[in-house]
Scaffold this active site. Structure first.
Site, mmCIF file in Angstrom:
data_model
loop_
_atom_site.group_PDB
_atom_site.id
_atom_site.type_symbol
_atom_site.label_atom_id
_atom_site.label_comp_id
_atom_site.label_asym_id
_atom_site.label_seq_id
_atom_site.Cartn_x
_atom_site.Cartn_y
_atom_site.Cartn_z
ATOM 1 N N ASP A 126 0.913 -1.095 -0.032
ATOM 2 C CA ASP A 126 -0.071 -0.143 -0.122
ATOM 3 C C ASP A 126 0.883 1.221 0.148
ATOM 4 O O ASP A 126 0.519 2.235 0.429
ATOM 5 C CB ASP A 126 -0.917 0.051 1.095
HETATM 6 N N1 LIG Z 1 3.042 -6.205 -3.138
HETATM 7 C C1 LIG Z 1 1.825 -5.948 -2.949
HETATM 8 N N2 LIG Z 1 0.718 -6.740 -2.861
HETATM 9 C C2 LIG Z 1 -0.353 -6.115 -2.849
HETATM 10 C C3 LIG Z 1 -0.671 -4.889 -2.518
HETATM 11 C C4 LIG Z 1 0.364 -3.813 -2.383
HETATM 12 O O1 LIG Z 1 0.282 -2.681 -2.149
HETATM 13 N N3 LIG Z 1 1.670 -4.380 -2.673
HETATM 14 N N4 LIG Z 1 -2.080 -4.277 -2.006
HETATM 15 C C5 LIG Z 1 -2.835 -5.483 -1.483
HETATM 16 C C6 LIG Z 1 -4.207 -5.102 -1.310
HETATM 17 N N5 LIG Z 1 -4.382 -4.919 0.333
HETATM 18 C C7 LIG Z 1 -4.949 -3.558 0.604
HETATM 19 O O2 LIG Z 1 -5.375 -2.771 -0.243
HETATM 20 C C8 LIG Z 1 -4.165 -5.891 1.186
HETATM 21 C C9 LIG Z 1 -4.644 -7.267 1.004
HETATM 22 C C10 LIG Z 1 -4.177 -8.196 1.955
HETATM 23 C C11 LIG Z 1 -3.428 -8.042 2.863
HETATM 24 C C12 LIG Z 1 -3.009 -9.077 3.761
HETATM 25 O O3 LIG Z 1 -2.787 -8.968 4.844
HETATM 26 N N6 LIG Z 1 -3.047 -10.428 3.341
HETATM 27 C C13 LIG Z 1 -2.844 -11.645 4.052
HETATM 28 C C14 LIG Z 1 -3.868 -12.818 3.720
HETATM 29 C C15 LIG Z 1 -5.331 -12.137 3.856
HETATM 30 C C16 LIG Z 1 -6.057 -13.316 3.572
HETATM 31 O O4 LIG Z 1 -5.478 -14.511 3.081
HETATM 32 O O5 LIG Z 1 -7.315 -13.322 3.310
HETATM 33 C C17 LIG Z 1 -1.647 -12.155 3.229
HETATM 34 O O6 LIG Z 1 -1.295 -12.046 2.230
HETATM 35 O O7 LIG Z 1 -0.773 -12.525 4.143
HETATM 36 C C18 LIG Z 1 -3.124 -6.633 3.181
HETATM 37 C C19 LIG Z 1 -3.541 -5.739 2.364
HETATM 38 C C20 LIG Z 1 -2.931 -6.534 -2.647
HETATM 39 N N7 LIG Z 1 -1.697 -6.796 -2.696
#
Ligand SMILES: Nc1nc2c(c(=O)[nH]1)N[C@@H](CN(C=O)c1ccc(C(=O)N[C@@H](CCC(=O)O)C(=O)O)cc1)CN2
Length: 285
Positions: A230
């Protein structure tokens, strides 16, 4: 949309003669400038940005020569970062989504009406929820499950579907953090919609964070995706007022309308070649 219309985006260190050199070059090519917009960061020693739209006879047949001539006669002289793109160039969009449907279907609705500036060529999701609705629109749907443990394999599968098949990837409330390795191997612009007014409330569950903080507005931010969560260059933002009566479900309901609008604008502006990224920020013409 004219086959002979092109867009030229430029940014370079500011100085005298840039506009004259660009417009002079286009004039020698028989081009007619139909739109021109520019911005300088400050009076002296700043950075210059410009977006031009122009018509030139036989653009398709002359594109390579036009680009090479612009590079040698103008761009190299002013140390420009630039891109010259035919307006009719195909702009293929892949959408990644998870369970939340509103941003995904906002883009599909806008694409159906020709309001995205490109074609949605596939939808990929870590859930099967939206397969039937997406396939009813004649758009391929790929279910690519992802967990913390299987993330590398999931990213490999995503890359199999994405590489060579699209020009822009949009994360429409896709809830998996993408690795830097994935972004590097993908090699394409990725736009995300974050459901907060960044830089507030980065990461997961921003509406709960907002409720806990007692804010009086919630918002949404469309930004380019970088490895740092983000934190990529912001393209568009907007907000909506809330008050003490709202619970997290109400925040999400009010915020969803803002998310849809902000993402729709950002995708359109990107595909219309209106966005220049510079030093972690954007100029949006
Ligand atoms: N490298 C990036 N990847 C993603 C970004 C980014 O800016 N850079 N934005 C996210 C979207 N997002 C907020 O807008 C967000 C999505 C997911 C998570 C998170 O903590 N996900 C967990 C798993 C959650 C689940 O399994 O439901 C994780 O990936 O460990 C935080 C923020 C999209 N990707």
């Amino acid at each position: 949309m004219s086959a002979d219309r092109a867009r030229l985006l430029i940014d370079c260190p500011d100085g005298p003669g840039i506009v004259a050199a660009v417009s002079g070059f286009l004039a020698t090519c028989g081009a007619n400038i139909v739109e021109s917009d520019q911005h300088c960061t400050r009076a002296v020693g700043g950075h210059f940005f410009m977006r031009m739209t122009f018509d030139v006879p036989d653009l398709a047949g002359r594109l390579t020569a036009l680009r090479e001539g612009f590079r040698t006669e103008v761009a190299d002289r002013f140390a420009m970062a630039w891109r010259l793109t035919p307006e009719a160039h195909p702009r293929r969009v892949a959408i990644l989504a998870s369970r939340e449907p509103h941003c995904l279907f906002e883009l599909l609705y806008r694409a159906e009406r020709g309001e995205v500036g490109g074609d949605v060529v596939q939808v990929l999701s870590n859930h099967p929820d939206h397969r039937a609705a997406v396939e009813r629109l004649g758009i391929p749907y790929h279910h690519v499950p992802a967990t913390r443990e299987t993330k590398p394999q999931a990213e490999d599968a995503l890359l199999e579907h994405l590489r060579g098949t699209c020009d822009l990837v949009v994360l429409a409330r896709y809830m998996q953090i993408l690795s830097g390795d994935f972004l590097t191997r993908l090699g394409l612009p990725v736009i995300n919609i974050h459901h907060s007014f960044l830089p507030a409330f980065v990461g997961a569950a921003p509406y709960q964070q907002a409720l806990d903080r007692g804010v009086k507005i919630v918002g949404a931010t469309a930004h380019y995706v970088t490895e740092e969560l983000d934190s990529g260059p912001i393209i568009e933002q907007d907000v909506v007022r809330i008050d003490h009566r709202a619970d997290v479900a109400e925040l999400a309901r009010l915020g969803a309308d803002v998310e849809r609008l902000v993402l729709g604008r950002a995708v359109r502006w990107h595909l219309d070649d209106r966005v220049i990224v510079h030093h972690g920020s954007t100029v949006v013409f």
